[in-house]
Scaffold this active site. Structure first.
Site, PDB file in Angstrom:
ATOM      1  N   SER A   1       0.839  -1.208   0.000  1.00 37.65           N
ATOM      2  CA  SER A   1       0.000   0.000   0.000  1.00 37.65           C
ATOM      3  C   SER A   1       0.870   1.252   0.000  1.00 37.65           C
ATOM      4  CB  SER A   1      -0.888  -0.019   1.262  1.00 37.65           C
ATOM      5  OG  SER A   1      -1.681   1.149   1.344  1.00 37.65           O
TER       6      SER A   1
ATOM      7  N   TYR B   1       3.557   6.917  18.171  1.00 40.79           N
ATOM      8  CA  TYR B   1       3.929   6.958  16.745  1.00 40.79           C
ATOM      9  C   TYR B   1       5.139   7.875  16.558  1.00 40.79           C
ATOM     10  CZ  TYR B   1       3.655   7.785  11.709  1.00 40.79           C
ATOM     11  OH  TYR B   1       3.962   7.894  10.371  1.00 40.79           O
TER      12      TYR B   1
HETATM   13  N1  LIG Z   1       1.149   8.749   4.812  1.00 35.29           N
HETATM   14  C1  LIG Z   1       1.791   9.647   5.534  1.00 35.29           C
HETATM   15  O1  LIG Z   1       1.352  10.794   5.681  1.00 35.29           O
HETATM   16  C2  LIG Z   1       3.107   9.291   6.183  1.00 35.29           C
HETATM   17  C3  LIG Z   1       3.877  10.345   6.692  1.00 35.29           C
HETATM   18  C4  LIG Z   1       5.102  10.051   7.301  1.00 35.29           C
HETATM   19  C5  LIG Z   1       5.535   8.749   7.384  1.00 35.29           C
HETATM   20  N2  LIG Z   1       4.751   7.744   6.888  1.00 35.29           N
HETATM   21  C6  LIG Z   1       5.268   6.379   7.035  1.00 35.29           C
HETATM   22  O2  LIG Z   1       5.362   5.772   5.764  1.00 35.29           O
HETATM   23  C7  LIG Z   1       5.237   4.366   5.911  1.00 35.29           C
HETATM   24  C8  LIG Z   1       4.202   3.870   4.920  1.00 35.29           C
HETATM   25  O3  LIG Z   1       2.954   4.460   5.268  1.00 35.29           O
HETATM   26  P1  LIG Z   1       1.776   4.678   4.231  1.00 35.29           P
HETATM   27  O4  LIG Z   1       1.320   6.054   4.395  1.00 35.29           O
HETATM   28  O5  LIG Z   1       2.174   4.181   2.900  1.00 35.29           O
HETATM   29  O6  LIG Z   1       0.690   3.733   4.907  1.00 35.29           O
HETATM   30  P2  LIG Z   1      -0.247   2.586   4.338  1.00 35.29           P
HETATM   31  O7  LIG Z   1      -1.193   2.279   5.438  1.00 35.29           O
HETATM   32  O8  LIG Z   1      -0.758   2.948   2.986  1.00 35.29           O
HETATM   33  O9  LIG Z   1       0.785   1.351   4.149  1.00 35.29           O
HETATM   34  C9  LIG Z   1       1.355   0.702   5.238  1.00 35.29           C
HETATM   35  C10 LIG Z   1       1.495  -0.763   4.883  1.00 35.29           C
HETATM   36  O10 LIG Z   1       2.151  -1.440   5.976  1.00 35.29           O
HETATM   37  C11 LIG Z   1       1.521  -2.683   6.152  1.00 35.29           C
HETATM   38  N3  LIG Z   1       1.723  -3.163   7.510  1.00 35.29           N
HETATM   39  C12 LIG Z   1       1.124  -2.753   8.654  1.00 35.29           C
HETATM   40  N4  LIG Z   1       1.556  -3.479   9.698  1.00 35.29           N
HETATM   41  C13 LIG Z   1       2.470  -4.358   9.200  1.00 35.29           C
HETATM   42  C14 LIG Z   1       3.268  -5.367   9.785  1.00 35.29           C
HETATM   43  N5  LIG Z   1       3.211  -5.639  11.103  1.00 35.29           N
HETATM   44  N6  LIG Z   1       4.099  -6.082   8.984  1.00 35.29           N
HETATM   45  C15 LIG Z   1       4.146  -5.832   7.650  1.00 35.29           C
HETATM   46  N7  LIG Z   1       3.403  -4.908   7.041  1.00 35.29           N
HETATM   47  C16 LIG Z   1       2.585  -4.179   7.810  1.00 35.29           C
HETATM   48  C17 LIG Z   1       0.044  -2.420   5.861  1.00 35.29           C
HETATM   49  O11 LIG Z   1      -0.643  -3.631   5.585  1.00 35.29           O
HETATM   50  C18 LIG Z   1       0.148  -1.472   4.671  1.00 35.29           C
HETATM   51  O12 LIG Z   1       0.148  -2.199   3.457  1.00 35.29           O
HETATM   52  C19 LIG Z   1       4.866   4.119   7.371  1.00 35.29           C
HETATM   53  O13 LIG Z   1       6.005   3.733   8.089  1.00 35.29           O
HETATM   54  C20 LIG Z   1       4.373   5.469   7.831  1.00 35.29           C
HETATM   55  O14 LIG Z   1       4.534   5.650   9.213  1.00 35.29           O
HETATM   56  C21 LIG Z   1       3.567   7.985   6.275  1.00 35.29           C
END
Ligand SMILES: NC(=O)c1ccc[n+]([C@@H]2O[C@H](COP(=O)([O-])OP(=O)(O)OC[C@H]3O[C@@H](n4cnc5c(N)ncnc54)[C@H](O)[C@@H]3O)[C@@H](O)[C@H]2O)c1
Length: 253
Positions: free
Chosen positions: A19, A161
């Site tokens: 994702s 977080y």
């Molecule tokens: N979207 C934002 O605004 C944002 C901002 C800063 C940092 N991030 C970081 O970016 C990274 C990706 O986030 P995103 O926005 O793409 O989120 P998202 O929810 O679209 O994707 C996260 C993915 O991680 C998977 N996941 C969750 N728990 C898991 C586990 N225990 N083992 C394996 N996979 C697991 C989920 O199934 C999902 O597919 C994360 O670390 C998030 O903290 C996101």
């Protein structure tokens, strides 16, 4: 946006590849020639990612909970067998949020997030880096951890977080120092608000708490993070070691 990197002949492992940012990272790495092991807790979404990649038959989808050591080791072994090589490119992208005000935060909710975001980054990094070293493939190896700008700024109602992401930044610098002489470079990204399912809040919340604090007045796209992750994995970033790079559109400067 696109930039050419040469990852042909390389195996990449991406956690959270089913994702959002992780999926975009897989797409960029496959576009630039890597064979990608798309690892996610949700194997169906990992399979959908594989289907979206250039040459889908070159890649695999795996169910992996990054917080479970055995699953991490099994996933690495299957990657090595099926993609016929050890991953020398790693992106730790799996992450979760579980909002709660500090005074009401339960121990269980606190640890859920720490276990995935911080412990998961540790478990996967250790397994993959050890494999690179054991097989004499550390030279040219690279790890990118996806932290968050909140690791520097904090985030109300998301203390665990923000702490997990601050931890990922410190962990990145530590690994970078310990591994630099082996040839493995470790860096991290600090994204601001990026348009993914993780940020699926009602529009008025996004307007109030995100867009008003963002000079560009918009969320970032997953591809805008993925291109920087690919740069940090590539030889173009050969002098980047232990860097924590903001990809925020100026959010919370
Ligand atoms: N979207 C934002 O605004 C944002 C901002 C800063 C940092 N991030 C970081 O970016 C990274 C990706 O986030 P995103 O926005 O793409 O989120 P998202 O929810 O679209 O994707 C996260 C993915 O991680 C998977 N996941 C969750 N728990 C898991 C586990 N225990 N083992 C394996 N996979 C697991 C989920 O199934 C999902 O597919 C994360 O670390 C998030 O903290 C996101």
């Amino acid at each position: 946006m696109s930039s050419e990197n040469n990852f042909s002949g390389k195996v990449a492992l991406v956690t959270g590849g089913g994702s959002g940012i992780g999926r975009a990272v897989c797409q960029v790495l496959a576009r630039d020639g890597a064979r990608v092991s798309v690892c996610d807790l949700n194997v169906k979404s990992a399979e959908e990612t594989v289907e979206s990649l250039k040459n889908p038959g070159d890649h695999i989808a795996l169910c992996m909970d990054v917080s479970q050591k055995e699953q991490v080791h099994d996933g690495l072994r299957i990657t090595q067998e099926k993609l016929k090589g050890t991953p020398t490119l790693l992106v730790n992208c799996a992450g979760i949020v579980r909002p709660a005000p500090f005074l009401e935060m339960t121990e269980e909710r606190f640890m859920q997030v720490i276990n995935v975001n911080l412990k998961g980054t540790f478990l996967v990094s250790q397994a993959v880096c050890k494999a690179m070293l054991e097989r004499n493939e550390a030279k040219g190896g690279a790890v990118v951890n996806i932290a968050s700008i909140t690791g520097r700024t904090g985030l109300a109602n998301n203390g665990q977080y923000a702490a997990s992401k601050g931890g990922v930044m410190a962990f990145t610098k530590t690994c970078a120092k310990e591994l630099a002489q082996t040839g493995i470079r470790v860096n991290c990204l600090m994204p601001g608000p990026i348009r993914t399912p993780l940020l699926a809040f009602p529009q008025e919340i996004i307007d109030e708490f995100v867009l008003k604090r963002n000079p560009l007045g918009r969320c970032g796209e997953p591809e805008e993070v993925a291109e920087m992750a690919a740069f940090l994995l590539s030889e173009k970033s050969s002098y980047f070691v232990g860097s924590c790079i903001e990809v925020t559109g100026g959010h919370d400067m």
